[in-house]
Design an enzyme around this catalytic site. Sequence first.
Site, short mmCIF file in Angstrom:
data_model
loop_
_atom_site.label_atom_id
_atom_site.label_comp_id
_atom_site.label_asym_id
_atom_site.label_seq_id
_atom_site.Cartn_x
_atom_site.Cartn_y
_atom_site.Cartn_z
N HIS A 252 -0.99 10.51 1.35
CA HIS A 252 -0.36 9.28 1.85
C HIS A 252 -1.19 8.05 1.47
O HIS A 252 -0.89 6.94 1.93
CB HIS A 252 -0.23 9.39 3.38
CG HIS A 252 0.70 8.40 4.00
ND1 HIS A 252 0.29 7.45 4.90
CD2 HIS A 252 2.03 8.20 3.84
CE1 HIS A 252 1.31 6.72 5.29
NE2 HIS A 252 2.39 7.14 4.67
N LYS A 254 -2.85 4.88 -0.62
CA LYS A 254 -2.44 3.85 -1.57
C LYS A 254 -3.70 3.16 -2.06
O LYS A 254 -4.35 2.43 -1.30
CB LYS A 254 -1.51 2.81 -0.93
CG LYS A 254 -0.15 3.35 -0.54
CD LYS A 254 -0.09 3.84 0.87
CE LYS A 254 1.28 4.37 1.23
NZ LYS A 254 1.31 4.94 2.58
N ASP A 259 -11.08 -2.01 -13.18
CA ASP A 259 -12.37 -2.33 -13.81
C ASP A 259 -13.57 -2.24 -12.88
O ASP A 259 -14.64 -2.77 -13.18
CB ASP A 259 -12.32 -3.73 -14.43
CG ASP A 259 -11.35 -3.82 -15.59
OD1 ASP A 259 -10.95 -2.76 -16.12
OD2 ASP A 259 -10.98 -4.95 -15.96
N HIS A 431 6.37 -1.83 8.41
CA HIS A 431 5.63 -0.71 7.85
C HIS A 431 4.12 -0.99 7.85
O HIS A 431 3.32 -0.17 7.42
CB HIS A 431 6.12 -0.44 6.42
CG HIS A 431 5.66 0.84 5.84
ND1 HIS A 431 4.73 0.90 4.81
CD2 HIS A 431 5.99 2.12 6.12
CE1 HIS A 431 4.51 2.17 4.49
NE2 HIS A 431 5.26 2.93 5.26
N LYS A 433 0.35 -1.33 8.94
CA LYS A 433 -0.50 -0.49 9.79
C LYS A 433 -1.82 -1.22 10.01
O LYS A 433 -2.68 -1.26 9.13
CB LYS A 433 -0.80 0.86 9.12
CG LYS A 433 0.44 1.60 8.60
CD LYS A 433 0.50 1.51 7.13
CE LYS A 433 1.55 2.32 6.44
NZ LYS A 433 2.53 3.04 7.10
N ASP A 438 -10.46 -7.93 19.83
CA ASP A 438 -11.48 -8.87 20.32
C ASP A 438 -12.02 -9.83 19.26
O ASP A 438 -13.15 -10.32 19.40
CB ASP A 438 -12.66 -8.09 20.94
CG ASP A 438 -12.24 -7.27 22.16
OD1 ASP A 438 -11.15 -7.52 22.69
OD2 ASP A 438 -13.01 -6.38 22.55
#
Length: 512
Positions: A252, A254, A259, A431, A433, A438
């Site tokens: 899952h 990404k 470079d 979508h 996340k 604080d």
Amino acid sequence: MKILKKFLHIITSRHVFCALFIIGGLILIGLLEIYISDAVLPVLIINTIWSVITMLTIINRDSIWETKAPWLLLVALVPALGNLFYWTLGRRYKTFRERKFLKRVDYLTRDNGFYNEPILEEIKQKDTLAYSKAKILSDEANTLIFKNTELKYLTKGIDIYNQLIDLIKNAKHYIFMEFFIVSQGKALSEVEEILISKVKEGVEVFFMYDDIGSFTALKSNYYKKLRKKGINASCFAKFNFMAVASHNNRNHRKIVVVDGDTAMTGGFNLADEYFGFIKRFGEWKDSAVVIRGNAVEEFVREFIFDWDLNNKTKTNLNAYIKIPQDYNYDGFVIPFTTGPRPIHNQEIPKHTLLNIINQAKKYIYLTTPYLINDRESITALANASQRGVEVIIITPHIPDKKITFMLTRSNYKPLVSAGVKIYEYTPGFIHEKMLICDDEYAVVGTINYDYRCFLHHYENALWIYKHPIIIDMKQDFNEIIDESQLCTLPEAKLNIFSKFFVIILKIAAPFF
């Protein structure tokens, strides 16, 4: 007509055929065993002993109760099938190749303590609680702690896309790209065209996607097409006819690295809805982080680990590690990965988020597309609210999956009753996340607040402490609230039908 065509495409796909072959084969063997057990007393005795051993193994394994209950119920109701399914699909074994791989990768066995000690001491001087959080995460995830790192927060799909295109267009040496979902469309066509042109310029291109995550959107051998164009392409954990639990452990993550000096991560995949090119569930809300500086090194390690594990290769890590310039930014960053046992032994997502939630003083702001987790994780949010911490959670108003949406809403009542404010993003599907706390801590990446991301998936994220990006994330959160509706206690209550349905669903919730 389009829906029927898509349905036929799905049910005739290689993945569905393989899944039916595996499940059908196991059921056939199980039914045969049941028949033999009824007819032959010694087999019945052996099967009973096997069931007892299986149930004791399940009860005593190191995992949350919610993941044990479905297996115990299955073994109790249908012993032969339950035993067979648990020992083939319910347990994750290290293969010989995985054991060999994990022994030889030097970047897994390196002594991070030596490198982290000076930075940990610096954090300790600022805050002993922050020190303890950073230490346990770096130890469990075996990752380095970085400072002097630039983090840029992107909140609009088109900005994320433009940044991605700009990065790969300007690559001089190499490009790493890794996604859960890759889908045919405008975004993929343009990215593919750029990658092919970069290969012609002499740039090394590595491209990886998850086989199950992309199975409805890509042809099964799409990676072979890319290979013919000179791109090093691979699909992660290619689905096959073997009945193994690893099929449940999807990639899952990404990750984009260019470079060795710039990286990107977040919730976005390489599909048109993430960038606003098409609308599937109303407005799609997502985010991404652009990383420049020392912390990019860890993203190089993360990608090469996945590539070598999946492709049975041994990449020279030093050929891709680059010492980038220092960026004069305050704060500390820990890029980390998580995954299923036994490849990753600790429940890193759960520990990381609970360590922040349980010690929060002022506020906890959380966005997640799914709110489906164990009682301990849900209770931690409720307890924080009851001790005076402002807890606000934002979930989608328009779901992408109705079953997971119902399970998400089933967790509203205990949270709202404890004073937690839950908002639903009314324009569509969120979508994004992220967790911020604080004005000091943040976690952002690919981790949803659900079972799959906590237990089954390979994930990646950033743990952030006292970095300026946290203010940008907080601003984004407040802007999302302005477009969301507050869920009250009466709205959080389910009707009788929904309650009954949820009771059944929750038995298998860890598998959604």
